[in-house]
Structures are given as structure tokens and as C-alpha cells.
Design a protein around this motif. Structure first.
Motif, PDB file in Angstrom:
ATOM      1  N   PRO A  68       7.908  -1.295 -10.917  1.00 32.54           N
ATOM      2  CA  PRO A  68       6.562  -0.877 -11.296  1.00 32.54           C
ATOM      3  C   PRO A  68       5.377  -1.173 -10.287  1.00 32.54           C
ATOM      4  O   PRO A  68       4.521  -0.384 -10.039  1.00 32.54           O
ATOM      5  CB  PRO A  68       6.379  -1.225 -12.958  1.00 32.54           C
ATOM      6  N   ALA A  69       5.526  -2.326  -9.799  1.00 35.18           N
ATOM      7  CA  ALA A  69       4.321  -2.861  -8.932  1.00 35.18           C
ATOM      8  C   ALA A  69       4.514  -2.124  -7.833  1.00 35.18           C
ATOM      9  O   ALA A  69       3.290  -1.715  -6.924  1.00 35.18           O
ATOM     10  CB  ALA A  69       4.420  -4.289  -8.893  1.00 35.18           C
ATOM     11  N   ASP A  70       5.529  -1.803  -7.421  1.00 33.69           N
ATOM     12  CA  ASP A  70       5.737  -1.196  -5.825  1.00 33.69           C
ATOM     13  C   ASP A  70       5.339   0.276  -6.066  1.00 33.69           C
ATOM     14  O   ASP A  70       4.730   0.719  -5.114  1.00 33.69           O
ATOM     15  CB  ASP A  70       7.226  -1.238  -5.630  1.00 33.69           C
ATOM     16  N   ARG A  71       5.358   0.869  -7.343  1.00 32.64           N
ATOM     17  CA  ARG A  71       4.780   2.287  -7.453  1.00 32.64           C
ATOM     18  C   ARG A  71       3.410   2.292  -7.472  1.00 32.64           C
ATOM     19  O   ARG A  71       2.500   3.441  -6.896  1.00 32.64           O
ATOM     20  CB  ARG A  71       5.674   2.746  -8.609  1.00 32.64           C
ATOM     21  N   VAL A  72       2.861   1.098  -7.979  1.00 29.07           N
ATOM     22  CA  VAL A  72       1.265   1.195  -7.949  1.00 29.07           C
ATOM     23  C   VAL A  72       0.777   1.036  -6.463  1.00 29.07           C
ATOM     24  O   VAL A  72       0.130   1.660  -5.907  1.00 29.07           O
ATOM     25  CB  VAL A  72       0.731  -0.113  -8.661  1.00 29.07           C
ATOM     26  N   THR A  73       1.586   0.245  -5.476  1.00 28.50           N
ATOM     27  CA  THR A  73       1.159   0.081  -4.281  1.00 28.50           C
ATOM     28  C   THR A  73       1.625   1.139  -3.530  1.00 28.50           C
ATOM     29  O   THR A  73       0.915   1.626  -2.437  1.00 28.50           O
ATOM     30  CB  THR A  73       2.272  -1.049  -3.608  1.00 28.50           C
ATOM     31  N   LEU A  74       2.568   2.064  -3.906  1.00 25.64           N
ATOM     32  CA  LEU A  74       2.796   3.487  -3.313  1.00 25.64           C
ATOM     33  C   LEU A  74       1.658   4.496  -3.583  1.00 25.64           C
ATOM     34  O   LEU A  74       1.272   5.170  -2.645  1.00 25.64           O
ATOM     35  CB  LEU A  74       4.131   3.822  -3.935  1.00 25.64           C
ATOM     36  N   GLY A  75       1.420   4.337  -4.709  1.00 26.69           N
ATOM     37  CA  GLY A  75      -0.008   5.056  -5.166  1.00 26.69           C
ATOM     38  C   GLY A  75      -1.057   4.715  -3.934  1.00 26.69           C
ATOM     39  O   GLY A  75      -1.994   5.622  -3.615  1.00 26.69           O
ATOM     40  N   ARG A  76      -1.304   3.420  -3.880  1.00 22.74           N
ATOM     41  CA  ARG A  76      -2.428   3.083  -3.007  1.00 22.74           C
ATOM     42  C   ARG A  76      -2.130   3.617  -1.621  1.00 22.74           C
ATOM     43  O   ARG A  76      -3.105   4.067  -0.856  1.00 22.74           O
ATOM     44  CB  ARG A  76      -2.457   1.294  -3.061  1.00 22.74           C
ATOM     45  N   GLY A  77      -1.005   3.659  -1.278  1.00 21.01           N
ATOM     46  CA  GLY A  77      -0.575   4.017   0.090  1.00 21.01           C
ATOM     47  C   GLY A  77      -0.978   5.540   0.159  1.00 21.01           C
ATOM     48  O   GLY A  77      -1.394   5.796   1.312  1.00 21.01           O
ATOM     49  N   LEU A  78      -0.673   6.323  -0.963  1.00 20.06           N
ATOM     50  CA  LEU A  78      -1.212   7.727  -0.884  1.00 20.06           C
ATOM     51  C   LEU A  78      -2.672   7.795  -0.482  1.00 20.06           C
ATOM     52  O   LEU A  78      -3.197   8.709   0.321  1.00 20.06           O
ATOM     53  CB  LEU A  78      -0.818   8.499  -2.313  1.00 20.06           C
ATOM     54  N   LEU A  79      -3.389   7.054  -1.282  1.00 16.40           N
ATOM     55  CA  LEU A  79      -4.786   7.161  -1.111  1.00 16.40           C
ATOM     56  C   LEU A  79      -5.303   6.505   0.467  1.00 16.40           C
ATOM     57  O   LEU A  79      -6.180   7.045   0.900  1.00 16.40           O
ATOM     58  CB  LEU A  79      -5.642   6.032  -2.018  1.00 16.40           C
ATOM     59  N   VAL A  80      -4.666   5.490   1.003  1.00 16.32           N
ATOM     60  CA  VAL A  80      -4.713   5.145   2.353  1.00 16.32           C
ATOM     61  C   VAL A  80      -4.435   6.238   3.351  1.00 16.32           C
ATOM     62  O   VAL A  80      -5.009   6.628   4.157  1.00 16.32           O
ATOM     63  CB  VAL A  80      -4.030   3.885   2.564  1.00 16.32           C
ATOM     64  N   GLY A  81      -3.245   7.052   3.000  1.00 19.45           N
ATOM     65  CA  GLY A  81      -3.022   8.199   3.752  1.00 19.45           C
ATOM     66  C   GLY A  81      -3.918   9.164   3.916  1.00 19.45           C
ATOM     67  O   GLY A  81      -4.361   9.846   5.045  1.00 19.45           O
ATOM     68  N   LEU A  92      -7.182  -1.020  -6.853  1.00 15.60           N
ATOM     69  CA  LEU A  92      -5.754  -1.233  -7.195  1.00 15.60           C
ATOM     70  C   LEU A  92      -4.959  -2.343  -6.820  1.00 15.60           C
ATOM     71  O   LEU A  92      -3.888  -2.577  -7.121  1.00 15.60           O
ATOM     72  CB  LEU A  92      -5.086   0.324  -7.009  1.00 15.60           C
ATOM     73  N   ASP A  93      -5.541  -2.720  -5.781  1.00 14.85           N
ATOM     74  CA  ASP A  93      -4.995  -4.265  -5.101  1.00 14.85           C
ATOM     75  C   ASP A  93      -5.011  -5.321  -6.118  1.00 14.85           C
ATOM     76  O   ASP A  93      -3.976  -6.093  -5.893  1.00 14.85           O
ATOM     77  CB  ASP A  93      -5.603  -4.373  -3.736  1.00 14.85           C
ATOM     78  N   PHE A  94      -5.760  -5.221  -6.983  1.00 18.59           N
ATOM     79  CA  PHE A  94      -5.794  -6.268  -8.141  1.00 18.59           C
ATOM     80  C   PHE A  94      -5.018  -6.005  -9.212  1.00 18.59           C
ATOM     81  O   PHE A  94      -4.712  -6.949 -10.128  1.00 18.59           O
ATOM     82  CB  PHE A  94      -7.090  -6.470  -8.564  1.00 18.59           C
ATOM     83  N   VAL A  95      -4.314  -4.761  -9.150  1.00 21.04           N
ATOM     84  CA  VAL A  95      -3.226  -4.430 -10.123  1.00 21.04           C
ATOM     85  C   VAL A  95      -2.048  -4.645  -9.871  1.00 21.04           C
ATOM     86  O   VAL A  95      -1.173  -4.916 -10.797  1.00 21.04           O
ATOM     87  CB  VAL A  95      -3.533  -2.944 -10.546  1.00 21.04           C
ATOM     88  N   ASP A  96      -1.340  -4.273  -8.743  1.00 21.06           N
ATOM     89  CA  ASP A  96       0.046  -4.085  -8.426  1.00 21.06           C
ATOM     90  C   ASP A  96       0.421  -5.694  -8.652  1.00 21.06           C
ATOM     91  O   ASP A  96       1.717  -6.020  -9.214  1.00 21.06           O
ATOM     92  CB  ASP A  96       0.326  -3.615  -7.129  1.00 21.06           C
ATOM     93  N   GLY A  97      -0.459  -6.722  -8.117  1.00 19.20           N
ATOM     94  CA  GLY A  97      -0.003  -8.038  -8.271  1.00 19.20           C
ATOM     95  C   GLY A  97       0.261  -8.796  -9.745  1.00 19.20           C
ATOM     96  O   GLY A  97       1.503  -9.221  -9.990  1.00 19.20           O
ATOM     97  N   ARG A  98      -0.698  -8.125 -10.596  1.00 17.11           N
ATOM     98  CA  ARG A  98      -0.578  -8.524 -12.099  1.00 17.11           C
ATOM     99  C   ARG A  98       0.743  -7.803 -12.529  1.00 17.11           C
ATOM    100  O   ARG A  98       1.352  -8.306 -13.278  1.00 17.11           O
ATOM    101  CB  ARG A  98      -1.873  -8.093 -12.812  1.00 17.11           C
ATOM    102  N   VAL A  99       0.918  -6.301 -12.210  1.00 17.40           N
ATOM    103  CA  VAL A  99       1.999  -5.557 -12.782  1.00 17.40           C
ATOM    104  C   VAL A  99       3.390  -6.312 -12.455  1.00 17.40           C
ATOM    105  O   VAL A  99       4.185  -6.782 -13.141  1.00 17.40           O
ATOM    106  CB  VAL A  99       2.176  -4.282 -12.340  1.00 17.40           C
ATOM    107  N   ALA A 100       3.514  -6.887 -11.085  1.00 16.08           N
ATOM    108  CA  ALA A 100       4.677  -7.576 -10.743  1.00 16.08           C
ATOM    109  C   ALA A 100       4.908  -8.900 -11.405  1.00 16.08           C
ATOM    110  O   ALA A 100       6.126  -9.201 -12.163  1.00 16.08           O
ATOM    111  CB  ALA A 100       4.607  -7.914  -9.268  1.00 16.08           C
TER     112      ALA A 100
END
Length: 251
Positions: free
Chosen positions: A77-90, A116-124
Motif C-alpha cells: 500500500p505504501a508503494d502505491r502511494v509513492t506511485l501516485g506521487r510519481g504520477l504527479l512528478v511525471g 504525500l511524502d509524509f504519508v507513504d512512510g506512515r502507511v508502510a
């Protein structure tokens, strides 16, 4: 933000079974193309913006898919948050490369990606799915966003701003020849704060809302140089201690 982190939590996920692990990263790449279409219809990307956005999507899917296959793990689940961040970075990458004048849109995408960078770590941590791969992926997303933002701000303030985005990649390149730079560093709150400040300052500078943008960015760069310098000095010192302990004359 973990841009300057050089170590990560140990992997705790179970190996993924079943279908090829490239499938989900490929689906996210498709989502990236859809986002680019929305941005093009909203702000206009131009050919260069499209090429940059698609290149980002393909590179992310390819590198992440390959890493998943090598580690035999699935996305958590945390990786998917990071992927969502990656979409925004793209999206930010496409807007910057395309020379879009939609500053408000660019700033909004970058600000959400940073938040969202403060979210994925907490989710993990809460889901028990922290992994070395996930931490590395998060770090690379952070680093690339900082690089793109520094490029955008450099257009207004001068090429010296690029040092903020390039410094981390210069560190990695140096580690190819200097193996002692690859040693893990202990966690550091100061390092995390300095890393977070880079993105915040660059977004503020990109917004044009802070008149002394050059001063803010200069202070952020100074803090980043100090942080990297401190880490390099520690790694060098630790390497010297290890060498002396082995009875070797020099590193």
C-alpha cells in the motif's frame, strides 16, 4: 522527505506469487498517460512536454518492474502511494519540459507530491510493509522531483540553482568510484529536515509568492551542501577507522 537518506528499513514483505510483476507498474504508466492528456487539455504540454512525460512513465515502469522482479516482492500500500506521487512528478516534469505557463497548476501538483511524502512512510509502518525497495523508490521519486523543480526555478534565478537537484546524483556518481561512500549512514533528523526544506523552498520559489526567492533558495542550497558535507566527512572518517582496524596504511 527522504531524498538524502542512504539507508532503509529491512524488507518484511512476503514474496509475490503469480503473474509477472511488471503488470502493475505498466498499468500505472497508462495512468500517467491519462494524466498527461488531462494536463494537455488544461494547460497545454506541447510535443516536448509529452515526450518528457511519457519518458518518465516508461522509465518508472521499467526500472520499478525490474526491481520488483529481482527482489521477488509485490507492491504494498505504501508503494502505491509513492506511485501516485510519481504520477504527479511525471505531470510536473511534462509541464516544466513543455514550457507551460500554468504556474499555479505546476505548483499545486508539486505541493501535493511533497505532502504525500509524509504519508507513504506512515502507511508502510502501520501496515508492516516497509521494505528496502520501497524506501529506495520513495527516495528516487523525491530526488527526481527536486531535480525538475530546480531546473524550473533555475530558469528564473540562474543555473546555480541546479546544484540543489544535481548534488544527490553527483554523490551517487562519486560512489561508483569511491566505495566508502556506499556505506550506510545512521538516521539523522537534521538530514530529513534539510531534505524536506529543499522541496518546500523550490515550490515557494516557483510560485513567485516570495519576493526574496533567491535568498531563500541560496539558504536552502547552503543547508544542503552542509548536510552532504557532514555525511561525506562521516563516511570518510568511518572508512579510515575500518582501514586502520585492518592494519592498512591508507584508504
Amino acid at each position: 522527505m527522504t531524498t538524502l537518506q542512504h539507508s532503509a528499513a529491512p524488507a518484511v514483505r512476503e514474496p509475490a506469487l503469480g503473474k509477472p510483476l511488471m503488470r502493475e507498474p505498466s498499468l500505472w504508466a497508462g495512468a500517467q498517460v491519462l494524466l498527461l492528456g488531462v494536463l494537455d487539455g488544461t494547460a497545454g504540454l506541447g510535443p516536448v512536454g509529452w515526450v518528457a512525460g511519457i519518458a518518465h512513465a516508461v522509465a518508472t515502469a521499467t526500472l520499478l518492474g525490474g526491481a520488483l522482479q529481482r527482489s521477488a516482492t509485490g507492491l504494498g500500500p505504501a508503494d502505491r502511494v509513492t506511485l501516485g506521487r510519481g504520477l504527479l512528478v511525471g505531470g510536473v516534469t511534462a509541464l516544466v519540459a513543455g514550457g507551460s505557463g500554468a504556474t499555479a497548476l505546476l505548483v499545486a501538483l508539486a505541493a501535493v507530491a511533497l505532502s504525500l511524502d509524509f504519508v507513504d512512510g506512515r502507511v508502510a509502518r502501520r501496515t508492516g510493509t516497509a521494505s528496502e525497495l520501497g524506501a529506495r523508490f520513495d527516495m528516487e521519486v523525491d530526488a527526481f522531483l527536486i531535480l525538475v523543480l530546480s531546473l524550473h526555478v533555475a530558469l528564473a534565478l540562474g543555473p546555480w540553482v541546479l546544484a540543489i537537484g544535481v548534488l544527490r546524483y553527483a554523490f551517487v556518481a562519486a560512489s561508483w568510484g569511491l566505495t566508502w561512500l556506499r556505506a550506510p549512514l545512521p538516521p539523522s533528523r537534521a538530514r530529513k529536515v534539510v531534505a524536506a526544506v529543499q522541496g518546500i523552498v523550490l515550490v515557494v520559489a516557483a510560485s513567485g509568492l516570495a519576493p526574496p526567492a533567491g535568498v531563500l533558495v541560496g539558504l536552502a542550497l547552503g543547508a544542503l551542501v552542509w548536510s552532504f558535507g557532514r555525511d561525506v566527512a562521516r563516511l570518510r572518517r568511518d572508512a579510515a577507522v575500518r582501514v586502520v582496524g585492518r592494519g592498512v596504511a591508507r584508504v
